[in-house]
Design an enzyme around this catalytic site. Structure first.
Site, PDB file in Angstrom:
ATOM      1  N   ASN A   9      -1.968   0.310   6.730  1.00 28.05           N
ATOM      2  CA  ASN A   9      -1.494  -0.962   7.282  1.00 28.05           C
ATOM      3  C   ASN A   9      -0.646  -1.784   6.304  1.00 28.05           C
ATOM      4  OD1 ASN A   9      -3.552  -1.823   5.657  1.00 28.05           O
ATOM      5  ND2 ASN A   9      -4.699  -2.887   7.255  1.00 28.05           N
ATOM      6  N   GLU A  37      -9.358 -10.692  -7.816  1.00 27.31           N
ATOM      7  CA  GLU A  37      -8.393  -9.610  -7.578  1.00 27.31           C
ATOM      8  C   GLU A  37      -7.188  -9.713  -8.518  1.00 27.31           C
ATOM      9  OE1 GLU A  37      -9.566  -8.947  -2.883  1.00 27.31           O
ATOM     10  OE2 GLU A  37      -7.546  -9.634  -3.384  1.00 27.31           O
ATOM     11  N   LYS A  82       0.823  -1.211   0.000  1.00 28.11           N
ATOM     12  CA  LYS A  82       0.000   0.000   0.000  1.00 28.11           C
ATOM     13  C   LYS A  82       0.863   1.271   0.000  1.00 28.11           C
ATOM     14  CE  LYS A  82      -3.995  -2.207   2.243  1.00 28.11           C
ATOM     15  NZ  LYS A  82      -5.006  -2.079   3.343  1.00 28.11           N
ATOM     16  N   HIS A  94      -2.168  -5.388   1.446  1.00 29.92           N
ATOM     17  CA  HIS A  94      -3.433  -6.079   1.204  1.00 29.92           C
ATOM     18  C   HIS A  94      -3.111  -7.497   0.766  1.00 29.92           C
ATOM     19  CE1 HIS A  94      -7.365  -7.151  -0.446  1.00 29.92           C
ATOM     20  NE2 HIS A  94      -6.680  -7.715  -1.421  1.00 29.92           N
ATOM     21  N   TYR A 133     -12.385  -2.245  -3.810  1.00 28.52           N
ATOM     22  CA  TYR A 133     -12.861  -2.426  -2.431  1.00 28.52           C
ATOM     23  C   TYR A 133     -14.388  -2.351  -2.348  1.00 28.52           C
ATOM     24  CZ  TYR A 133      -8.300  -2.468  -0.068  1.00 28.52           C
ATOM     25  OH  TYR A 133      -7.055  -2.824   0.413  1.00 28.52           O
TER      26      TYR A 133
HETATM   27  P1  GDP Z   1      -7.709  -6.954   5.553  1.00 23.80           P
HETATM   28  O1  GDP Z   1      -8.262  -8.075   4.724  1.00 23.80           O
HETATM   29  O2  GDP Z   1      -6.888  -7.445   6.723  1.00 23.80           O
HETATM   30  O3  GDP Z   1      -6.966  -5.927   4.748  1.00 23.80           O
HETATM   31  O4  GDP Z   1      -8.945  -6.196   6.234  1.00 23.80           O
HETATM   32  P2  GDP Z   1     -10.433  -5.908   5.688  1.00 23.80           P
HETATM   33  O5  GDP Z   1     -10.684  -6.639   4.403  1.00 23.80           O
HETATM   34  O6  GDP Z   1     -11.376  -6.145   6.813  1.00 23.80           O
HETATM   35  O7  GDP Z   1     -10.435  -4.333   5.425  1.00 23.80           O
HETATM   36  C1  GDP Z   1      -9.827  -3.795   4.260  1.00 23.80           C
HETATM   37  C2  GDP Z   1      -8.995  -2.602   4.641  1.00 23.80           C
HETATM   38  O8  GDP Z   1      -9.854  -1.568   5.139  1.00 23.80           O
HETATM   39  C3  GDP Z   1      -7.997  -2.838   5.773  1.00 23.80           C
HETATM   40  O9  GDP Z   1      -6.781  -3.391   5.360  1.00 23.80           O
HETATM   41  C4  GDP Z   1      -7.809  -1.445   6.317  1.00 23.80           C
HETATM   42  O10 GDP Z   1      -6.889  -0.710   5.492  1.00 23.80           O
HETATM   43  C5  GDP Z   1      -9.188  -0.849   6.172  1.00 23.80           C
HETATM   44  N1  GDP Z   1      -9.938  -1.028   7.413  1.00 23.80           N
HETATM   45  C6  GDP Z   1     -10.510  -2.158   7.907  1.00 23.80           C
HETATM   46  N2  GDP Z   1     -11.124  -1.937   9.073  1.00 23.80           N
HETATM   47  C7  GDP Z   1     -10.958  -0.634   9.340  1.00 23.80           C
HETATM   48  C8  GDP Z   1     -11.383   0.218  10.408  1.00 23.80           C
HETATM   49  O11 GDP Z   1     -12.042  -0.206  11.362  1.00 23.80           O
HETATM   50  N3  GDP Z   1     -11.018   1.522  10.324  1.00 23.80           N
HETATM   51  C9  GDP Z   1     -10.284   2.009   9.265  1.00 23.80           C
HETATM   52  N4  GDP Z   1      -9.963   3.310   9.257  1.00 23.80           N
HETATM   53  N5  GDP Z   1      -9.864   1.243   8.252  1.00 23.80           N
HETATM   54  C10 GDP Z   1     -10.192  -0.063   8.279  1.00 23.80           C
HETATM   55 MG    MG Z   2      -9.720  -8.079   3.276  1.00 28.49          MG
END
Ligand code: GDP
Ligand code: MG
Length: 141
Positions: free
Chosen positions: A114, A128, A11, A117, A51
């Site tokens: 973070n 994807e 990222k 991805h 997303y």
């Molecule tokens: P991942 O699969 O571990 O990347 O997590 P998810 O698929 O649940 O979420 C996608 C991305 O959205 C995450 O990597 C974060 O960058 C962002 N994200 C997820 N949860 C949160 C949250 O509670 N707050 C914020 N600000 N960003 C979030």
């Molecule tokens: Mg995810």
């Protein structure tokens, strides 16, 4: 376990920190091969489409803004159990909760910035990878 492919995105935060190589080394050291890779800048429409599954979540707007804030390094990774292996190497979504030695524990600053991805299942991995790499651009070796 079967040979799989998964989509990885380094990222904008990690690209800005100049740690693309350090992160790729973790994938390679774990036995994953880079079978496609590109440094690219997502448009807002790209990020919203990529997303789309999160479009109803409260963090969606922030997530899209963040993902278009700078270039990203996208890769297709291949190997034994590549999808889970990549998720294990990444660590938990919130770097504060990520295990020691994971990519997010070592390179991420916050739950939105973070570092990486990774696809979460075979179905999403296929969609994807196709999003970024038409089949002709993925190389087996
Ligand atoms: P991942 O699969 O571990 O990347 O997590 P998810 O698929 O649940 O979420 C996608 C991305 O959205 C995450 O990597 C974060 O960058 C962002 N994200 C997820 N949860 C949160 C949250 O509670 N707050 C914020 N600000 N960003 C979030
Ligand atoms: Mg995810």
């Amino acid at each position: 376990m079967a040979i799989e492919r998964t989509l990885s995105i380094i990222k904008p935060d990690a690209v800005a920190k100049n740690v693309i190589g350090q992160i790729v080394t973790r994938f390679e050291s774990a036995g994953l091969k880079v079978v496609a890779a590109r440094l690219t800048q997502l448009s807002r429409a790209d990020a919203e489409r990529f997303y789309a599954v999160h479009s109803a979540r409260p963090f969606f707007k922030d997530l899209v803004e963040f993902m278009i804030s700078g270039p990203v390094f996208v890769q297709a990774l291949e190997g034994e159990g590549a999808i889970l292996k990549n998720r294990d190497l990444m660590g938990a979504t919130d770097p504060k909760k990520a295990d020691k030695g994971t990519i997010r524990a070592d390179f991420a600053d916050s739950i939105d910035a973070n570092a990486v991805h990774g696809s979460d299942a075979p179905e999403t991995a296929a969609v994807e990878i196709a999003f970024f790499f038409p089949e002709i651009n993925v190389y087996s070796r």
